[in-house]
Motif scaffolding. Structure first.
Motif, mmCIF file in Angstrom:
data_model
loop_
_atom_site.group_PDB
_atom_site.id
_atom_site.type_symbol
_atom_site.label_atom_id
_atom_site.label_comp_id
_atom_site.label_asym_id
_atom_site.label_seq_id
_atom_site.Cartn_x
_atom_site.Cartn_y
_atom_site.Cartn_z
ATOM 1 N N ARG A 88 0.839 -1.210 0.000
ATOM 2 C CA ARG A 88 0.000 0.000 0.000
ATOM 3 C C ARG A 88 0.868 1.252 0.000
ATOM 4 O O ARG A 88 0.588 2.216 -0.693
ATOM 5 N N LYS A 89 1.954 1.209 0.789
ATOM 6 C CA LYS A 89 2.871 2.359 0.814
ATOM 7 C C LYS A 89 3.514 2.557 -0.562
ATOM 8 O O LYS A 89 3.684 3.688 -1.023
ATOM 9 N N ALA A 90 3.859 1.448 -1.205
ATOM 10 C CA ALA A 90 4.485 1.532 -2.530
ATOM 11 C C ALA A 90 3.517 2.145 -3.536
ATOM 12 O O ALA A 90 3.884 3.022 -4.322
ATOM 13 N N ALA A 99 12.573 -0.776 -7.910
ATOM 14 C CA ALA A 99 13.651 -1.731 -8.206
ATOM 15 C C ALA A 99 13.174 -3.141 -7.902
ATOM 16 O O ALA A 99 12.686 -3.411 -6.801
ATOM 17 N N ILE A 100 13.301 -4.023 -8.874
ATOM 18 C CA ILE A 100 12.776 -5.388 -8.709
ATOM 19 C C ILE A 100 13.859 -6.401 -9.034
ATOM 20 O O ILE A 100 14.340 -6.470 -10.160
ATOM 21 N N GLY A 101 14.231 -7.184 -8.023
ATOM 22 C CA GLY A 101 15.212 -8.251 -8.243
ATOM 23 C C GLY A 101 16.569 -7.721 -8.651
ATOM 24 O O GLY A 101 17.206 -8.265 -9.550
ATOM 25 N N VAL A 102 17.002 -6.658 -8.004
ATOM 26 C CA VAL A 102 18.332 -6.095 -8.289
ATOM 27 C C VAL A 102 19.114 -6.007 -6.982
ATOM 28 O O VAL A 102 18.542 -6.082 -5.902
ATOM 29 N N ILE A 115 13.167 5.116 -3.247
ATOM 30 C CA ILE A 115 13.376 3.770 -3.785
ATOM 31 C C ILE A 115 12.425 2.763 -3.146
ATOM 32 O O ILE A 115 12.322 2.662 -1.919
ATOM 33 N N ILE A 116 11.691 2.070 -4.020
ATOM 34 C CA ILE A 116 10.940 0.884 -3.587
ATOM 35 C C ILE A 116 11.801 -0.294 -4.009
ATOM 36 O O ILE A 116 12.155 -0.397 -5.185
ATOM 37 N N SER A 166 20.230 3.106 0.450
ATOM 38 C CA SER A 166 19.142 3.212 1.421
ATOM 39 C C SER A 166 17.814 3.156 0.681
ATOM 40 O O SER A 166 17.666 3.745 -0.378
ATOM 41 N N VAL A 167 16.872 2.450 1.289
ATOM 42 C CA VAL A 167 15.615 2.171 0.610
ATOM 43 C C VAL A 167 14.461 2.787 1.396
ATOM 44 O O VAL A 167 14.476 2.803 2.617
ATOM 45 N N ASP A 168 13.458 3.313 0.683
ATOM 46 C CA ASP A 168 12.301 3.904 1.365
ATOM 47 C C ASP A 168 11.234 2.867 1.674
ATOM 48 O O ASP A 168 10.687 2.836 2.762
ATOM 49 N N ILE A 169 10.924 2.030 0.675
ATOM 50 C CA ILE A 169 9.929 0.981 0.909
ATOM 51 C C ILE A 169 10.553 -0.379 0.586
ATOM 52 O O ILE A 169 10.663 -0.759 -0.584
#
Lengths: 160, 557
Positions: B194-196, B275-278, B297-298, B312-315
């Motif tokens: 939901r946050k994403a 970002a997916i699978g990185v 960054i998600i 550093s990641v936000d979600i």
């Protein structure tokens, strides 16, 4: 900042090598280490003291979890715990200094476990600070040898 | 039913795991295993060096999505596998390595061909075993395959003492795998989703960064559906190449040190990276401190340890890429991002991938373009490492996942050719090409014997610049043109070399011979073929962001 981590691992050959290897190759220093069995025969507990900020600790924890044989990682930093180390200290001692050393042993609730005409072996348990303090008090007499275990911890039952 | 451990594990691999092929090399400690193979229907490809076995198993796994299996003997056999296992580990490919060990009673005595294989491979395997108790064999094999192919995939090694192979056991396969400390999480957390979704809704310059994890989780279709719904540009990492067809309107190429300038501009100017699978490798991000400074960054990844490791990641979303993308697709509202797209189109028009033409010498990028054209973009492209790899990545636009196979993480020269053998065996109906350099092809050239013996028409295109091109390029740009040990003035005659191994060979020195030679090579179907193409020595790979640099240091050409 210093953190005390407690890892529950499967008691299998090579598991300590995996953990030690992981820490060294990722550049984390182990300050203290204690390993032994738990109340469950197929599980062991590894208690580690490591240095690092929150970010480093998060990585250490996650990387440790990635090892297949690591079941649980607890960070006891800031948690009320009973913590203990044990040290055996061989200190120089003759008739002229023995009485003073015995007084120190009593104050620190340590015990003398071996006596010779040149030295004493003293056993002391407690948290790191107590052992450090005891050692410092003995230094003027001449510490010939010290063996010290890694720290072990247990969470207190009563939440304060 | 009583049988030897060797017979039992072969039976198990065939019947329970669907293993069709092994890549291996026999030796003293594995004779017992090979003896059981003698009467088995399980096919074995005899490589000519164990490193080739590991890479072939890896290429097979990457190109098919199945688990690849390689076999080697104790000691030097096992150490020769090491580079291949590390290559698979860095790129998260599922392979099983079976190594022989000296007999149980000889372990620890520096016996003949003894090394501590489990110790050596601990940091380069997802997990490894020393199988000492024959009764544990089937449990360990079941666990090993399960670990290799679930969660973040990776290599698992099983070290088996010679006497254990021939020990008799009952063939009883355990009903299920019980691993207290291994429970990969596939389901995304609803609150994080939901946050994403909220961040996606608020973003004005969103971008999707797709990595190897999208391919590993077979999530390509879900990625495309999701990207289309929010009309968001997709850039990939090198490992993510093929996760979206590169001629798709939303695809903006790959980012990183040698990525397209428009791809790097787009990600750096974005305000949201999905970002997916990185794993945000240094080759993808350049200097981390200045990477995409305005972006939230998600980060979706199956491996919790990747989240927050390099950036550093936000979600953070710990999940399987496929499941997360399915859920996100359902939850997001359509978006259009017209202003952002205008900007991206401008970059694409202003900074296309390009190269300098030369009237006198063949330009390597042109060779790749021609190979692309002649194979209609359908071939499985395997690469070696260096300039050849980057030019192949830049100029061969792939259409589907598992079509571009390269050693991204470890950067292993010598990977390409044996990996293409594995890829060809797994994809008999497809054209498999190896884009090589004159340096890297020599690192596993002995596998020509393997490919010839198996009658595998793998097409090797050597971009022959008579040097170790990528290092030469760095020396030219950053070390005052001091070409220390990078000029390969003495090289084999690849035409004769091919002939010696029972393969086809042809040399191309003039540009008007090129098309004909490519067509000739593509039409061969009974043996491997080497096309040795003399290319311009001074050709460089551009764009380039120097190691550890920011996008403002990018050299366009």
């Amino acid at each position: 900042m210093q953190h005390t981590l407690s890892l529950i691992v499967e008691n299998k050959p090579g598991v300590l090598a995996r953990i030690a290897g992981l820490f060294s190759r990722r550049g984390y220093n182990i300050e203290s280490l204690a390993v032994n069995t738990t109340e469950t025969p197929n599980l062991s507990r590894i208690t580690l003291v490591v240095n690092g900020d929150e970010k480093v600790l998060e990585q250490i924890t996650k990387q440790a979890y990635k090892l297949i044989e690591v079941i649980k990682v607890n960070d006891f930093t800031g948690v009320p715990v009973v913590e203990r180390e044990l040290a055996l200290i061989r200190v120089k001692s003759d008739a002229s200094t023995r009485r003073a050393i015995i007084d120190l042993v009593e104050i620190f609730r340590a015990s003398i476990v071996d006596v010779s005409d040149k030295d004493l072996i003293i056993e002391v348990t407690g948290d790191s600070e107590k052992i450090d303090a005891f050692k410092k008090n003995l230094e003027p007499y001449g510490i010939k040898e010290m063996v010290r275990t890694g720290k072990i911890v247990m969470e207190r039952g009563l939440k304060l | 039913m009583q049988m030897t451990v060797a017979e039992a594990i072969i039976k198990y691999m065939q019947e329970e795991e669907g293993v069709e092929i092994l890549f291996g090399y026999p030796g003293g400690a594995v004779i017992g295993f090979y003896d059981a193979l003698y009467n088995s229907t399980l096919k074995h490809v005899l490589v000519r060096h164990e490193q080739g076995a590991a890479h072939a198993a890896d290429g097979y796994a990457r190109s098919t999505g199945k688990v690849g299996v390689c076999v080697a003997t104790s000691g030097p056999g096992a150490t020769n596998l090491v580079t291949g296992i590390a290559t698979a580990y860095m790129d998260s490919t599922p392979i099983i390595a079976i190594t022989g060990q000296v007999r149980t009673s000889a372990i620890g005595k520096d016996s003949f061909q003894e090394v501590d294989t489990r110790g050596i491979t601990m940091p380069i395997t997802k997990h490894n075993y020393l199988l000492k108790d024959p009764g544990e064999a089937l449990r360990i094999f079941k666990e090993a395959f399960y670990i290799a192919k679930t969660g973040r995939k990776g290599p698992v090694l099983i070290d088996i003492p010679a006497d254990v192979f021939s020990a008799k056991i009952e063939y009883i396969v355990p009903a299920k795998v019980e691993l207290l400390g291994y429970r990969p999480n596939y389901e995304p957390h609803p609150l994080q989703l939901r946050k994403a979704v909220q961040l996606i809704k608020e973003s004005e310059r969103p971008i999707i960064l797709a990595g190897g994890g999208v391919i590993a989780s077979d999530a390509s279709a879900e990625l495309i559906k999701f990207a289309e719904k929010i009309n968001t540009p997709v850039v990939t990492t090198l490992m993510g190449k093929g996760s979206i067809p590169e001629d798709h309107d939303l695809c903006c190429g790959f980012i990183g040190m040698h990525g397209a300038a428009y791809a790097n501009y787009a990600i750096n100017e974005s305000d949201l990276i999905i970002a997916i699978g990185v794993r945000f490798s240094d080759r993808s991000t350049g200097k981390v401190e200045t990477f995409a400074p305005g972006a939230k960054i998600i980060h979706i990844d199956i491996d919790p340890a990747e989240i927050g490791k390099n950036v550093s990641v936000d979600i953070p979303i710990v999940a399987d890429a496929k499941r997360a993308l399915e859920k996100l697709y359902e939850m997001v509202e359509p978006k259009h991002n017209p202003i952002w797209w205008e900007k991206i189109k401008e970059w694409k028009a202003k900074y296309p991938l390009r190269y300098r033409w030369d009237d006198d010498e063949i330009v390597p990028q042109y060779v790749i373009e021609k190979i692309y054209e002649k194979t209609k973009g359908e071939a499985i492209v395997v690469t070696e490492v260096g300039q050849n790899q980057m030019w192949a990545a830049q100029f061969y636009k792939v259409k589907r996942p598992r079509q571009f196979i390269t050693s991204g993480g470890l950067g292993t020269m010598g990977f390409g050719f044996p990996a293409s053998i594995g890829a060809k065996i797994g994809n008999k109906d497809k054209i498999v090409i190896d884009i090589a350099g004159d340096g890297s092809i020599q690192m596993n050239i002995q596998e020509l014997a393997t490919a010839s013996a198996e009658k595998l028409p793998v097409k090797i295109f050597v971009l022959n610049n008579s040097c170790l091109g990528m290092v030469r390029q760095w020396q030219e740009l950053f070390y005052g043109k001091r070409y220390a040990c990078t000029l390969l003035d003495v090289a084999p005659d690849f035409e004769k070399l091919a002939d010696a191994y029972g393969a086809y060979g042809r040399r191309v020195t003039k540009i008007d011979e090129l098309e004909d030679a490519i067509e000739w090579a593509l039409n061969i179907n009974d043996a491997p073929v080497i096309v040795d193409i003399k290319v311009k020595r001074e050709a460089n790979v551009f764009p380039m962001i120097p190691a550890g640099g920011s996008i403002d240091k990018m050299m366009i050409d």
